[in-house]
Motif scaffolding. Structure first.
Motif, short mmCIF file in Angstrom:
data_model
loop_
_atom_site.label_atom_id
_atom_site.label_comp_id
_atom_site.label_asym_id
_atom_site.label_seq_id
_atom_site.Cartn_x
_atom_site.Cartn_y
_atom_site.Cartn_z
N ALA A 79 0.83 -1.20 0.00
CA ALA A 79 0.00 0.00 0.00
C ALA A 79 0.87 1.26 0.00
O ALA A 79 0.58 2.22 -0.71
CB ALA A 79 -0.93 0.01 1.21
N THR A 103 3.94 5.70 -5.48
CA THR A 103 3.90 5.74 -6.94
C THR A 103 2.84 6.72 -7.43
O THR A 103 3.08 7.48 -8.38
CB THR A 103 3.62 4.33 -7.50
OG1 THR A 103 4.63 3.44 -7.02
CG2 THR A 103 3.62 4.32 -9.00
N ALA A 104 1.68 6.71 -6.81
CA ALA A 104 0.62 7.63 -7.21
C ALA A 104 1.04 9.08 -6.97
O ALA A 104 0.81 9.95 -7.82
CB ALA A 104 -0.67 7.31 -6.45
N LEU A 119 2.32 1.69 -3.50
CA LEU A 119 1.31 2.22 -4.42
C LEU A 119 1.02 3.70 -4.15
O LEU A 119 0.87 4.49 -5.09
CB LEU A 119 0.01 1.42 -4.30
CG LEU A 119 0.03 0.02 -4.91
CD1 LEU A 119 -1.23 -0.73 -4.52
CD2 LEU A 119 0.16 0.11 -6.41
N GLY A 120 0.96 4.08 -2.89
CA GLY A 120 0.74 5.48 -2.54
C GLY A 120 1.88 6.36 -3.01
O GLY A 120 1.67 7.46 -3.54
N THR A 164 -4.64 6.82 -2.26
CA THR A 164 -4.22 5.54 -2.81
C THR A 164 -3.70 4.63 -1.71
O THR A 164 -4.05 3.45 -1.66
CB THR A 164 -3.14 5.75 -3.88
OG1 THR A 164 -3.65 6.61 -4.90
CG2 THR A 164 -2.72 4.43 -4.50
N ALA A 184 -3.53 12.55 -3.67
CA ALA A 184 -3.60 11.32 -4.48
C ALA A 184 -2.83 10.18 -3.81
O ALA A 184 -3.31 9.05 -3.75
CB ALA A 184 -3.04 11.59 -5.87
N GLY A 185 -1.64 10.49 -3.29
CA GLY A 185 -0.85 9.46 -2.62
C GLY A 185 -1.51 8.95 -1.36
O GLY A 185 -1.53 7.75 -1.08
N ALA A 195 -5.68 1.22 -0.74
CA ALA A 195 -4.92 -0.01 -0.97
C ALA A 195 -4.73 -0.78 0.34
O ALA A 195 -4.87 -2.01 0.37
CB ALA A 195 -3.57 0.30 -1.61
N CYS A 253 1.65 11.73 -9.97
CA CYS A 253 0.84 12.96 -9.98
C CYS A 253 1.74 14.19 -9.94
O CYS A 253 1.50 15.17 -10.64
CB CYS A 253 -0.12 12.94 -8.81
SG CYS A 253 -1.40 14.18 -8.91
#
Length: 77
Positions: free
Chosen positions: A21, A27-28, A24-25, A53, A49-50, A57, A32
Motif C-alpha cells: 500500500a 507511486t501515485a 502504491l501510494g 491511494t 492522491a498518494g 490499498a 501525480c
C-alpha cells in the motif's frame, strides 16, 4: 496461555498490507507530481492522491488478508 503466535500473525498481516500500500501510494504521488508541475496546488494534489491511494490499498489488502481488527472500524464490517 500465550498469545505470541496470534500477535505475530497479526503484525505480519499488517506489514504485508502496509508495504504494498505504501509503494502504491508513493507511486501515485510521484506520478501525480511529475505530471502536474510545481507549486502549492499541484503538490497538494500529489499529496492527496498518494494518501488516498495508500489508504484504499491498505484497506483492500487488509480485507483480503482477513485482518479481524478492521471490523472494529466504523462502517467496515
Amino acid at each position: 496461555m500465550s498469545y505470541d503466535g496470534a500477535l505475530r500473525r497479526t503484525y505480519a498481516k499488517l506489514l504485508c498490507a502496509a508495504g504494498p500500500a505504501a509503494a502504491l501510494g508513493w507511486t501515485a504521488a510521484r506520478g501525480c507530481a511529475a505530471t502536474s508541475g510545481s507549486g502549492t496546488g499541484p503538490n497538494a494534489l500529489a499529496l492527496t492522491a498518494g494518501t488516498l491511494t495508500l489508504a484504499l490499498a491498505f484497506l483492500a489488502l487488509a480485507r483480503l488478508l482477513k485482518i479481524s481488527e478492521l471490523r472494529l472500524l466504523p462502517g467496515l464490517k
